[in-house]
Design a protein around this motif. Structure first.
Motif, short mmCIF file in Angstrom:
data_model
loop_
_atom_site.label_atom_id
_atom_site.label_comp_id
_atom_site.label_asym_id
_atom_site.label_seq_id
_atom_site.Cartn_x
_atom_site.Cartn_y
_atom_site.Cartn_z
N UNK A 11 0.78 -1.22 0.00
CA UNK A 11 0.00 0.00 0.00
C UNK A 11 0.81 1.27 0.00
N UNK A 12 2.14 1.15 -0.08
CA UNK A 12 2.99 2.33 -0.21
C UNK A 12 3.51 2.43 -1.63
N UNK A 13 4.01 3.59 -1.97
CA UNK A 13 4.50 3.82 -3.33
C UNK A 13 5.67 2.90 -3.66
N UNK A 14 5.67 2.44 -4.90
CA UNK A 14 6.73 1.54 -5.38
C UNK A 14 7.89 2.40 -5.88
N UNK A 15 9.01 2.46 -5.15
CA UNK A 15 10.11 3.35 -5.53
C UNK A 15 10.80 2.96 -6.83
N UNK A 16 10.55 1.74 -7.33
CA UNK A 16 11.19 1.31 -8.58
C UNK A 16 10.44 1.82 -9.81
N UNK A 17 9.32 2.51 -9.60
CA UNK A 17 8.50 2.98 -10.72
C UNK A 17 8.60 4.50 -10.83
N UNK A 18 9.03 4.98 -12.01
CA UNK A 18 9.07 6.41 -12.33
C UNK A 18 9.80 7.17 -11.22
N UNK A 19 9.20 8.25 -10.73
CA UNK A 19 9.82 9.07 -9.69
C UNK A 19 9.18 8.75 -8.35
N UNK A 347 -14.21 6.61 5.10
CA UNK A 347 -12.75 6.58 5.30
C UNK A 347 -12.13 7.96 5.50
N UNK A 348 -12.65 8.97 4.80
CA UNK A 348 -12.16 10.34 4.97
C UNK A 348 -13.38 11.24 5.19
N UNK A 349 -13.20 12.41 5.84
CA UNK A 349 -14.36 13.25 6.19
C UNK A 349 -15.22 13.67 5.00
N UNK A 350 -14.59 13.89 3.83
CA UNK A 350 -15.37 14.38 2.68
C UNK A 350 -16.08 13.26 1.93
N UNK A 351 -15.93 12.00 2.38
CA UNK A 351 -16.58 10.89 1.70
C UNK A 351 -15.86 10.49 0.44
N UNK A 352 -16.41 9.50 -0.27
CA UNK A 352 -15.72 8.98 -1.45
C UNK A 352 -16.68 8.24 -2.36
N UNK A 353 -16.21 8.01 -3.59
CA UNK A 353 -16.94 7.22 -4.58
C UNK A 353 -15.98 6.17 -5.14
N UNK A 384 -7.00 4.67 -2.59
CA UNK A 384 -6.92 3.23 -2.88
C UNK A 384 -6.92 2.48 -1.56
N UNK A 385 -7.71 1.40 -1.46
CA UNK A 385 -7.86 0.69 -0.19
C UNK A 385 -7.87 -0.82 -0.43
N UNK A 386 -7.60 -1.55 0.65
CA UNK A 386 -7.72 -3.01 0.58
C UNK A 386 -8.55 -3.49 1.78
N UNK A 387 -9.59 -4.26 1.45
CA UNK A 387 -10.46 -4.83 2.46
C UNK A 387 -10.23 -6.34 2.56
N UNK A 395 -5.46 -3.73 7.74
CA UNK A 395 -4.55 -2.77 8.34
C UNK A 395 -3.10 -2.98 7.93
N UNK A 396 -2.77 -4.10 7.31
CA UNK A 396 -1.40 -4.29 6.82
C UNK A 396 -1.15 -3.50 5.55
N UNK A 397 -2.19 -2.92 4.98
CA UNK A 397 -2.09 -2.12 3.76
C UNK A 397 -1.86 -0.67 4.17
N UNK A 398 -0.64 -0.21 4.07
CA UNK A 398 -0.23 1.15 4.43
C UNK A 398 -0.48 1.49 5.89
N UNK A 399 -0.68 0.47 6.73
CA UNK A 399 -0.87 0.69 8.15
C UNK A 399 -2.25 1.15 8.55
N UNK A 400 -3.07 1.53 7.57
CA UNK A 400 -4.42 2.03 7.86
C UNK A 400 -5.49 1.31 7.05
#
Length: 451
Positions: A11-19, A347-353, A384-387, A395-400
């Motif tokens: 769930x964290x950025x892949x440092x081997x891709x682009x910047x 997940x966040x205060x403003x909601x999501x789709x 982006x989330x994982x259930x 919770x193993x996905x980016x710690x949250x």
């Protein structure tokens, strides 16, 4: 602002891709900035659909190497791009569909001064047009002649169709693409869209093409089937996407509404391999009803057991919630997921789709979407989330359980997602900049997250 982390955590950025995991458009080789679709290819490469900048500029397909660099050899013309061109038409891309022979379909909408419709373009693995498909690689399906002659054109949702609150932030609507394509194991192709009857009623439509792009008249005896939603009262129904089960049956999902009294819902229905409503699928149609705005965006089938995940959004207490539910292969709510109930997430205060989803072999579900109300405002970020299989956040996905992409001084909207064979997650979307009278799309991006 999102930054890569040192630890190789899911769930964290892949440092081997682009910047640091993020590729921003435009890049020196490509002036285009609308990154609207992404698809994994063999050898860990990625296919990206891009709208090039400029008035009447063509739509193009690019191929990225595993490290995010442009594959200049793609297309054979030295530019690294394959342009899609239909004379006199403006094009958008709604989906990239990988084919069993290594090639792919590009599916979207074309618009001319006189008419419009859906188009399907087929490419070989080397990026060249497969001229055995349709007419020299292209099949056009005009809205005016789509389906039975009594149906007169497309029923396409536009911002404000249901009198939702408007915004000064350049609305992009619910984010729905409104049509999709998928290939069966035997090479036949399903398309979904919408048509309007002579009385003005909008209904979903599912069409089946042969592998060469011709109409498959063995499907419902017509080459198409209209979504009727038997036993459900509605004024309009919209089809958003399709998925094919291993036995050749096709799942269709979308939403419907009854204008008075105010009643809405989303549905998943199934047609058998002959194009008839399959009543063995929990009577034929599964619904989730609501008195407020509710939409379906995507549906996926897990190969191992035929489980079905459907995602979208629902307005609850003034905030959009990501909507998700899981069905068994027979169309019954899976009691292992959220005790058999639809799951509504903010997940966040403003909601999501939610916009895109993927079912994993272990039962986990990856979903991606845009936060906020669906307009280009400061509320808009890409999430982006994982259930887990029971509907709880992993919770193993980016710690949250989720990660947000939010650049300073811009707004982000998510367009598409693809999952690589090794589990890494690739999402793409648009960057919006505030301006008068509306925000405008000033760039695009492709991001890869670790599995």
């Amino acid at each position: 602002m999102t930054h890569p982390t040192r630890a190789a955590t899911a769930g964290t950025l892949d440092p081997s891709f682009a910047s640091g995991g993020i590729l921003k458009f435009p890049i020196p080789e490509i002036s285009g900035f609308h990154t609207v679709a992404v698809l994994e290819l063999p050898e860990r490469k990625l296919l990206v659909a891009i709208h090039l900048s400029g008035v009447n500029a063509p739509t193009a397909i690019a191929r990225l190497n595993e490290d995010g660099s442009l594959d200049i050899d793609f297309g054979g013309n030295g530019s690294g791009l394959v342009e899609i061109y239909i004379e006199g038409a403006q094009l958008d891309v709604r989906e990239l569909c990988r084919l069993s022979d290594g090639g792919w379909l590009v599916m979207g909408q074309y618009t001319t001064i006189a008419d419009g419709g859906l188009y399907v373009v087929r490419h070989r693995e080397d990026g060249q047009l497969d001229e055995s498909f349709g007419e020299k690689g292209v099949r056009l399906l005009p809205y005016g002649s789509m389906g039975n002659p009594k149906y007169v054109g497309v029923g396409r949702r536009v911002p404000g169709w249901d009198n939702e609150e408007s915004s000064a932030g350049a609305p992009w609507g619910s984010g729905s693409k409104g049509a999709s394509a998928v290939q069966q194991l035997d090479g036949k192709i399903f398309l979904a869209g919408g048509v309007s009857t002579e009385s003005g009623q909008t209904k979903g439509i599912v069409l089946r093409l042969n592998s060469d792009g011709s109409t498959d008249y063995t499907f419902n005896g017509l080459g198409f089937a209209i979504v009727e939603l038997e036993g459900i009262a509605y004024d309009e129904n919209y089809t958003e996407t399709v998925a094919v089960q291993a036995d050749g049956k096709v799942l269709v999902c979308g939403d419907y509404r009854l204008r008075s009294p105010d009643s809405r819902g989303v549905y998943v229905t199934r047609f058998d391999e002959m194009g008839r409503l399959d009543r063995s699928f929990n009577g034929g149609t599964v619904t989730v009803r609501s008195s407020n705005s509710i939409y379906m965006e995507a549906i996926e089938v897990r190969e191992i057991d035929g489980s079905i995940v459907a995602i979208g959004e629902a307005l609850r207490d003034g905030i959009y919630n990501g909507l998700m539910f899981v069905l068994t292969s027979g169309g019954f709510f899976d009691f292992n997921f959220n005790r058999g109930q639809p799951l509504f997430s903010t997940l966040v205060p403003q909601g999501l789709k939610w916009r895109r989803c993927a079912l994993q072999a272990d039962g986990s579900i990856i979903v991606a979407g845009t936060t906020g109300r669906g307009f280009a405002t400061e509320e808009a970020t890409a999430l982006t989330a994982r259930f887990r299989s029971d509907g709880s956040l992993d919770q193993t996905f980016n710690g949250t359980g989720f990660i947000v992409f939010d650049e300073d001084e811009t707004y982000e909207s998510l367009e598409d997602m693809t999952i690589m064979k090794d589990g890494r997650i690739v999402v793409c979307g648009l960057t919006w900049v505030e301006a008068k009278p509306w925000a405008y799309a000033a760039g695009g991006w492709v991001i890869r997250y670790l599995a």
